[in-house]
Write an enzyme that holds these catalytic residues in place. Sequence first.
Site, PDB file in Angstrom:
ATOM      1  N   GLU A  40      -2.664   3.509  -3.367  1.00 26.76           N
ATOM      2  CA  GLU A  40      -1.666   4.090  -2.468  1.00 26.76           C
ATOM      3  C   GLU A  40      -0.329   3.396  -2.717  1.00 26.76           C
ATOM      4  O   GLU A  40      -0.277   2.189  -2.994  1.00 26.76           O
ATOM      5  CB  GLU A  40      -2.091   3.874  -1.009  1.00 26.76           C
ATOM      6  CG  GLU A  40      -1.111   4.468   0.002  1.00 26.76           C
ATOM      7  CD  GLU A  40      -1.420   4.072   1.440  1.00 26.76           C
ATOM      8  OE1 GLU A  40      -1.065   4.838   2.338  1.00 26.76           O
ATOM      9  OE2 GLU A  40      -2.008   2.993   1.665  1.00 26.76           O
ATOM     10  N   LYS A 112      -2.246  12.750   3.531  1.00 23.00           N
ATOM     11  CA  LYS A 112      -2.896  11.769   4.401  1.00 23.00           C
ATOM     12  C   LYS A 112      -2.959  12.247   5.848  1.00 23.00           C
ATOM     13  O   LYS A 112      -1.939  12.604   6.440  1.00 23.00           O
ATOM     14  CB  LYS A 112      -2.135  10.448   4.307  1.00 23.00           C
ATOM     15  CG  LYS A 112      -2.774   9.271   5.020  1.00 23.00           C
ATOM     16  CD  LYS A 112      -1.933   8.016   4.772  1.00 23.00           C
ATOM     17  CE  LYS A 112      -2.540   6.775   5.377  1.00 23.00           C
ATOM     18  NZ  LYS A 112      -1.684   5.583   5.121  1.00 23.00           N
ATOM     19  N   CYS A 154      -6.248   5.129   2.457  1.00 26.12           N
ATOM     20  CA  CYS A 154      -6.024   3.905   3.228  1.00 26.12           C
ATOM     21  C   CYS A 154      -6.525   3.979   4.678  1.00 26.12           C
ATOM     22  O   CYS A 154      -7.717   3.881   4.930  1.00 26.12           O
ATOM     23  CB  CYS A 154      -4.541   3.532   3.168  1.00 26.12           C
ATOM     24  SG  CYS A 154      -4.208   1.798   3.611  1.00 26.12           S
TER      25      CYS A 154
END
Length: 276
Positions: A40, A112, A154
Amino acid sequence: MELVAIQMNAGPDWPANRDKLDALLQQLPPSRPLLVQVPENAVVFGNRQAALDLAEPLGEGPIQGQFCRWARELGIWLVVGSMPTRIEGSERLHTTSLVYNDKGERVGHYHKLHLFDVDVADGHGRYRESATYAPGDELCVVDSPFGRLGLSICYDLRFPELYRALRAKGAEILMVPAAFTRVTGQAHWLPLLQARAIENQCYVLAAGLYGEQGERQTWGHSVILDPWGELQACLPRGEGLIIAPLDLERLSRIRREMPVAQHARLSAVWRDKHEY
């Protein structure tokens, strides 16, 4: 077939990050096929204005063109952990993972879902991703020669229902590129990754940023886990890459001998007891 996670330190300057990525990609083994993941924020990290300046519309721009060329020229499947992409009509961005096949074609992307709006006891202290980014609203599972890739980024790692949904859509390898903070990484990174691998009976490929970025410190500890939760490779610190073989027969055997997906009853019980 082999899985590769690249670990690096990134900053706000894309040319510097690009050169570092290029040097690391040149260290790939000669064997093919390879599924390679970069962390990321490998494109830009630690500076809001730099992210705004570098953001590209999905499918356009020189940064995405560079990843396309790397995938094609190196003959690899390449998963870009995240880069900022523009949202038409919005001042905020998406943080987007991109998947390129070995011909350099983009075959999947994921925005995300979960944004890191938390307070952490580190040098930075207060994180507010939502000031710059908007959350996505769709899951993504990509067909590949390695199996079906379930995409995440993440902070998504803390939401097991996302990975259960990816497994239900056929995911066999869970992609978890990250820039975990040193504080949260030391406490939770590996246990969460192992839980996602074990409960979903999937390989987990998790490439992390590492090192000091001004007042921010990222954890690194890139790992590859098998569907039993066993550690296949780990790079605790520094920059480099880790490699592990992919054994889809082992994955099938684990799922066949312990068919937890078929045994799951919670959704059915909840539906039966809470119908309106």
